[in-house]
Motif scaffolding. Structure first.
Motif, mmCIF file in Angstrom:
data_model
loop_
_atom_site.group_PDB
_atom_site.id
_atom_site.type_symbol
_atom_site.label_atom_id
_atom_site.label_comp_id
_atom_site.label_asym_id
_atom_site.label_seq_id
_atom_site.Cartn_x
_atom_site.Cartn_y
_atom_site.Cartn_z
ATOM 1 N N CYS A 1 12.216 -3.098 11.440
ATOM 2 C CA CYS A 1 11.479 -2.557 10.300
ATOM 3 C C CYS A 1 11.730 -1.058 10.164
ATOM 4 O O CYS A 1 11.831 -0.347 11.164
ATOM 5 C CB CYS A 1 9.986 -2.798 10.470
ATOM 6 S SG CYS A 1 9.490 -4.529 10.381
ATOM 7 N N HIS B 1 9.453 0.796 8.628
ATOM 8 C CA HIS B 1 8.061 1.200 8.862
ATOM 9 C C HIS B 1 7.576 2.346 7.980
ATOM 10 O O HIS B 1 6.433 2.790 8.130
ATOM 11 C CB HIS B 1 7.803 1.535 10.338
ATOM 12 C CG HIS B 1 7.622 0.320 11.189
ATOM 13 N ND1 HIS B 1 6.671 -0.645 10.917
ATOM 14 C CD2 HIS B 1 8.283 -0.107 12.299
ATOM 15 C CE1 HIS B 1 6.740 -1.606 11.818
ATOM 16 N NE2 HIS B 1 7.713 -1.323 12.664
ATOM 17 N N ASP B 2 8.411 2.842 7.068
ATOM 18 C CA ASP B 2 7.956 3.866 6.125
ATOM 19 C C ASP B 2 8.817 3.810 4.859
ATOM 20 O O ASP B 2 9.304 4.837 4.388
ATOM 21 C CB ASP B 2 8.056 5.254 6.774
ATOM 22 C CG ASP B 2 7.224 6.317 6.054
ATOM 23 O OD1 ASP B 2 6.461 5.960 5.138
ATOM 24 O OD2 ASP B 2 7.365 7.503 6.400
ATOM 25 N N GLU C 1 5.607 -6.442 7.741
ATOM 26 C CA GLU C 1 5.150 -5.085 8.018
ATOM 27 C C GLU C 1 5.737 -4.100 7.012
ATOM 28 O O GLU C 1 5.050 -3.199 6.529
ATOM 29 C CB GLU C 1 5.525 -4.688 9.447
ATOM 30 C CG GLU C 1 4.842 -5.511 10.520
ATOM 31 C CD GLU C 1 5.285 -5.105 11.911
ATOM 32 O OE1 GLU C 1 4.862 -4.023 12.365
ATOM 33 O OE2 GLU C 1 6.066 -5.860 12.533
ATOM 34 N N ASP C 2 7.014 -4.281 6.695
ATOM 35 C CA ASP C 2 7.663 -3.416 5.701
ATOM 36 C C ASP C 2 7.333 -3.833 4.272
ATOM 37 O O ASP C 2 7.123 -2.983 3.404
ATOM 38 C CB ASP C 2 9.177 -3.453 5.878
ATOM 39 C CG ASP C 2 9.701 -2.380 6.816
ATOM 40 O OD1 ASP C 2 8.918 -1.512 7.249
ATOM 41 O OD2 ASP C 2 10.919 -2.399 7.114
ATOM 42 N N TYR D 1 3.908 -2.606 3.388
ATOM 43 C CA TYR D 1 3.908 -1.162 3.127
ATOM 44 C C TYR D 1 4.536 -0.876 1.773
ATOM 45 O O TYR D 1 4.020 -0.072 0.987
ATOM 46 C CB TYR D 1 4.669 -0.432 4.228
ATOM 47 C CG TYR D 1 4.557 1.072 4.158
ATOM 48 C CD1 TYR D 1 3.658 1.757 4.976
ATOM 49 C CD2 TYR D 1 5.318 1.821 3.280
ATOM 50 C CE1 TYR D 1 3.541 3.137 4.913
ATOM 51 C CE2 TYR D 1 5.207 3.204 3.205
ATOM 52 C CZ TYR D 1 4.317 3.852 4.026
ATOM 53 O OH TYR D 1 4.199 5.214 3.950
ATOM 54 N N ARG E 1 -1.403 -2.682 6.793
ATOM 55 C CA ARG E 1 -0.601 -1.457 6.818
ATOM 56 C C ARG E 1 -1.441 -0.240 6.426
ATOM 57 O O ARG E 1 -1.264 0.851 6.989
ATOM 58 C CB ARG E 1 0.601 -1.587 5.878
ATOM 59 C CG ARG E 1 1.744 -2.449 6.407
ATOM 60 C CD ARG E 1 2.145 -2.123 7.840
ATOM 61 N NE ARG E 1 2.355 -0.723 8.090
ATOM 62 C CZ ARG E 1 3.497 -0.191 8.514
ATOM 63 N NH1 ARG E 1 4.543 -0.961 8.719
ATOM 64 N NH2 ARG E 1 3.605 1.094 8.747
ATOM 65 N N ARG F 1 -3.460 0.677 9.418
ATOM 66 C CA ARG F 1 -2.607 1.366 10.399
ATOM 67 C C ARG F 1 -2.355 2.809 9.973
ATOM 68 O O ARG F 1 -2.361 3.730 10.805
ATOM 69 C CB ARG F 1 -1.280 0.613 10.561
ATOM 70 C CG ARG F 1 -1.407 -0.657 11.360
ATOM 71 C CD ARG F 1 -0.148 -1.491 11.353
ATOM 72 N NE ARG F 1 0.993 -0.825 12.002
ATOM 73 C CZ ARG F 1 2.148 -1.433 12.215
ATOM 74 N NH1 ARG F 1 2.337 -2.696 11.835
ATOM 75 N NH2 ARG F 1 3.134 -0.797 12.801
ATOM 76 N N ASN F 2 -2.142 3.008 8.684
ATOM 77 C CA ASN F 2 -1.949 4.371 8.184
ATOM 78 C C ASN F 2 -3.209 5.206 8.381
ATOM 79 O O ASN F 2 -3.145 6.387 8.757
ATOM 80 C CB ASN F 2 -1.576 4.343 6.704
ATOM 81 C CG ASN F 2 -0.088 4.480 6.482
ATOM 82 O OD1 ASN F 2 0.708 4.061 7.323
ATOM 83 N ND2 ASN F 2 0.290 5.047 5.358
#
Length: 250
Positions: A115, A117-118, A147-148, A151, A198, A201-202
């Motif tokens: 991922c 991830h951002d 996960e991606d 986001y 997500r 998590r952020n």
């Protein structure tokens, strides 16, 4: 021009909230080494071997120990904004191509994909109005595609700002993203929860930065981002049924 001689003028590059000292030298980018740098080098080398070109190339290390990457020409949006269905679809397609190119590497690391991830628009290079590459892989790690995708659905489609349109329209665009990525029916059903996860998590990430008073992030800025993330989470939770309905099979 070559890969940027040591005497080329350094141009500071703005954009990253957390990585200071990134500079352009000729047609390269120099990033200060971090604990993530070695894995990023391994990942980008793997991606180049697969033929995926929607990311910078790993070019080695300079005499200051900085990571040397190829400069990806184009435009990076200075802020999050409304994107067209076509732009969202192109971003989702690019993310799917990235994930597919990482599957062999990820399997050796006990993940389904690697991922980013951002994968927000702030880490995406546009050319001719379309997303063509992701940059800043410092958070990359093995994981699950949702996960991606979760986001990206938030970063590209969802906003609590009134001028970004009603939740029904945002949810329709999330469905467009899921279609373009090619999510399975099961993962489409899990996507609304992945978006909320997500955001949580952020929220935890920025609360930790605020509590730890990370030197590279001014206290007022981290407090501002945390408050914004909390507004986004509250908005998404308040409209979760709208997003769930939009992703149900027709």
């Amino acid at each position: 021009m070559g890969h940027g001689g040591e005497h080329d003028v350094e141009q500071p590059l703005a954009g990253g909230r957390l990585t200071a000292g990134v500079a352009r030298v000729g047609d390269t980018v120099r990033r200060p080494a971090s604990p993530a740098s070695r894995f990023v080098a391994r990942l980008l080398t793997h991606l180049a071997k697969t033929g995926f070109d929607g990311c910078p190339q790993h070019l080695g290390w300079d005499q200051h120990g900085r990571h040397i990457l190829s400069f990806v020409p184009g435009h990076v949006p200075p802020r999050w904004q409304h994107f067209t269905d076509d732009q969202v679809g192109q971003a989702a397609t690019l993310l799917r191509q990235l994930h597919d190119a990482t599957r062999e590497l990820a399997s050796s690391l006990r993940g389904e994909v690697v991922c980013h991830h951002d994968p927000g628009p702030n880490n995406t290079v546009f050319r001719n109005g379309q997303p063509v590459a992701f940059i800043d892989f410092d958070f990359a790690a093995p994981g699950h595609p949702l996960e991606d995708v979760g986001y990206m659905a938030w970063a590209w489609c969802i906003s609590s700002r009134p001028d970004r349109g009603p939740a029904t329209e945002q949810a329709r665009q999330v469905r467009n993203l899921a279609d373009a990525y090619g999510l399975s029916p099961a993962d489409r059903g899990r996507l609304p929860a992945a978006i909320r996860q997500r955001l949580r998590r952020n929220e935890a990430f920025w609360r930790d930065i605020l509590d730890d008073q990370v030197a590279s992030v001014p206290h007022a800025r981290s407090a501002e981002v945390l408050a914004w993330t909390q507004r986004e989470l509250a908005y998404t939770e308040a409209n979760q049924e709208t997003f769930i309905a939009a992703l149900r099979p027709a």
